[in-house]
Design a protein around this motif. Structure first.
Motif, mmCIF file in Angstrom:
data_model
loop_
_atom_site.group_PDB
_atom_site.id
_atom_site.type_symbol
_atom_site.label_atom_id
_atom_site.label_comp_id
_atom_site.label_asym_id
_atom_site.label_seq_id
_atom_site.Cartn_x
_atom_site.Cartn_y
_atom_site.Cartn_z
ATOM 1 N N PHE A 135 0.838 -1.201 0.000
ATOM 2 C CA PHE A 135 0.000 0.000 0.000
ATOM 3 C C PHE A 135 0.874 1.253 0.000
ATOM 4 O O PHE A 135 0.636 2.189 -0.770
ATOM 5 N N ILE A 136 1.894 1.257 0.854
ATOM 6 C CA ILE A 136 2.818 2.395 0.944
ATOM 7 C C ILE A 136 3.554 2.598 -0.379
ATOM 8 O O ILE A 136 3.765 3.735 -0.827
ATOM 9 N N ASN A 137 3.935 1.500 -1.016
ATOM 10 C CA ASN A 137 4.654 1.582 -2.286
ATOM 11 C C ASN A 137 3.754 2.162 -3.391
ATOM 12 O O ASN A 137 4.208 2.966 -4.209
ATOM 13 N N ILE A 138 2.481 1.748 -3.413
ATOM 14 C CA ILE A 138 1.537 2.285 -4.399
ATOM 15 C C ILE A 138 1.347 3.785 -4.162
ATOM 16 O O ILE A 138 1.308 4.588 -5.100
ATOM 17 N N ALA A 139 1.238 4.174 -2.881
ATOM 18 C CA ALA A 139 1.106 5.593 -2.540
ATOM 19 C C ALA A 139 2.316 6.372 -3.062
ATOM 20 O O ALA A 139 2.167 7.441 -3.665
ATOM 21 N N ALA A 140 3.519 5.830 -2.830
ATOM 22 C CA ALA A 140 4.750 6.505 -3.259
ATOM 23 C C ALA A 140 4.809 6.627 -4.785
ATOM 24 O O ALA A 140 5.263 7.644 -5.318
ATOM 25 N N ASP A 141 4.325 5.598 -5.482
ATOM 26 C CA ASP A 141 4.301 5.645 -6.949
ATOM 27 C C ASP A 141 3.431 6.791 -7.454
ATOM 28 O O ASP A 141 3.611 7.273 -8.577
ATOM 29 N N ASN A 142 2.475 7.210 -6.620
ATOM 30 C CA ASN A 142 1.577 8.308 -6.983
ATOM 31 C C ASN A 142 1.965 9.633 -6.330
ATOM 32 O O ASN A 142 1.207 10.604 -6.384
ATOM 33 N N GLY A 143 3.157 9.657 -5.707
ATOM 34 C CA GLY A 143 3.682 10.911 -5.167
ATOM 35 C C GLY A 143 3.311 11.222 -3.738
ATOM 36 O O GLY A 143 3.476 12.364 -3.289
ATOM 37 N N TYR A 144 2.828 10.215 -2.970
ATOM 38 C CA TYR A 144 2.447 10.430 -1.575
ATOM 39 C C TYR A 144 3.338 9.567 -0.685
ATOM 40 O O TYR A 144 3.428 8.348 -0.886
ATOM 41 N N TYR A 145 3.971 10.201 0.290
ATOM 42 C CA TYR A 145 4.983 9.515 1.088
ATOM 43 C C TYR A 145 4.619 9.531 2.571
ATOM 44 O O TYR A 145 4.467 10.597 3.176
ATOM 45 N N PHE A 146 4.465 8.336 3.130
ATOM 46 C CA PHE A 146 4.225 8.164 4.556
ATOM 47 C C PHE A 146 4.550 6.716 4.900
ATOM 48 O O PHE A 146 4.711 5.867 4.011
ATOM 49 N N SER A 147 4.663 6.443 6.193
ATOM 50 C CA SER A 147 5.050 5.103 6.627
ATOM 51 C C SER A 147 3.827 4.271 6.997
ATOM 52 O O SER A 147 2.719 4.796 7.145
ATOM 53 N N VAL A 148 4.044 2.981 7.171
ATOM 54 C CA VAL A 148 2.978 2.093 7.631
ATOM 55 C C VAL A 148 2.467 2.556 8.993
ATOM 56 O O VAL A 148 1.265 2.592 9.239
ATOM 57 N N GLU A 149 3.397 2.923 9.875
ATOM 58 C CA GLU A 149 3.018 3.360 11.221
ATOM 59 C C GLU A 149 2.158 4.621 11.172
ATOM 60 O O GLU A 149 1.148 4.731 11.880
ATOM 61 N N GLU A 150 2.535 5.571 10.347
ATOM 62 C CA GLU A 150 1.774 6.825 10.247
ATOM 63 C C GLU A 150 0.371 6.574 9.704
ATOM 64 O O GLU A 150 -0.607 7.172 10.173
ATOM 65 N N LEU A 151 0.266 5.671 8.726
ATOM 66 C CA LEU A 151 -1.041 5.296 8.203
ATOM 67 C C LEU A 151 -1.885 4.667 9.311
ATOM 68 O O LEU A 151 -3.073 4.992 9.467
ATOM 69 N N ALA A 152 -1.276 3.780 10.095
ATOM 70 C CA ALA A 152 -1.994 3.103 11.177
ATOM 71 C C ALA A 152 -2.466 4.094 12.237
ATOM 72 O O ALA A 152 -3.595 3.997 12.732
ATOM 73 N N TRP A 153 -1.627 5.067 12.592
ATOM 74 C CA TRP A 153 -2.003 6.046 13.623
ATOM 75 C C TRP A 153 -3.210 6.861 13.168
ATOM 76 O O TRP A 153 -4.138 7.086 13.951
#
Length: 219
Positions: free
Chosen positions: A114-132
């Motif tokens: 999920f994080i990798n797909i987000a990054a491919d579209n120009g959005y950067y965050f970690s698994v932990e940040e998404l979970a929080w």
């Protein structure tokens, strides 16, 4: 909640500047995230403080106001908190507009996918940040009801036109967001299984549980 000071971080040029700058800081963690949430919650509950913050139009008075109320914050911490959240929300918003992206995200095999797909579209965050963020959304008091495949009523948060239930469900499936508690207590002792999803820190009822009004499902 929105305050004029957010423009210091989120207006276009400043957003680009801070987005690059916070990449250099890797020491931000859940303690920092929660500290900012706690301060903003205090502001919302304290009218004089909320009024002071609403009148604040530069960074220094904001930081001073936080310190005076027991919360020592830095510009970098605020930038990280606001920009990370904006990137996640912007991804959710884009997924609402582009069904193929939404489908791709929902088919992600793991949080890292999920994080990798987000990054491919120009959005950067970690698994932990998404979970929080998703845990915070789930535990809020703004609820809508959705029906799963067996007719059970689940309650999740919704913000504007962005449907968050999909992402909360996915994060629960991965185990990065706690599930709702079952009524029956687990039969094993807490120390016997550290991965038990029903441990107190993995399982909770949302804040609005005791004042929500559930509607019956009619087939």
């Amino acid at each position: 909640m929105y305050y004029q000071i957010w423009n210091f971080f989120l207006q276009e040029e400043k957003y680009i500047y801070w987005k690059e700058r916070i990449k250099l800081h890797t020491n931000f963690n859940k303690v920092t995230w929660q500290k900012i949430i706690d301060f903003l919650s205090l502001v919302e509950q304290t009218f004089p403080l909320k009024r002071q913050l609403a009148e604040t139009d530069s960074l220094e008075p904001f930081l001073k106001l936080a310190t005076e109320n027991g919360y020592s914050l830095t510009a970098e911490e605020l930038a990280w908190f606001l920009i990370t959240r904006k990137q996640i929300w912007d991804l959710f918003d884009l997924a609402q507009k582009i069904p193929s992206l939404k489908e791709q995200l929902l088919l992600a095999k793991s949080p890292q996918d999920f994080i990798n797909i987000a990054a491919d579209n120009g959005y950067y965050f970690s698994v932990e940040e998404l979970a929080w963020l998703l845990t915070e959304i789930k535990s809020s008091s703004e609820l809508v009801s959705i029906n799963n495949s067996v007719g059970e009523i689940l309650t999740v948060s919704s913000y504007g036109r962005i449907e968050t239930g999909y992402w909360i469900w996915l994060a629960e499936l991965w185990g990065i967001v706690p599930p709702f508690c079952h009524r029956d207590k687990p039969s094993t002792f807490l120390s016997q299984n550290v991965n038990n999803p029903f441990l107190p820190d993995r399982c909770f009822l949302p804040k609005s549980y005791f004042n929500q009004r559930l509607m019956l499902v009619h087939n």
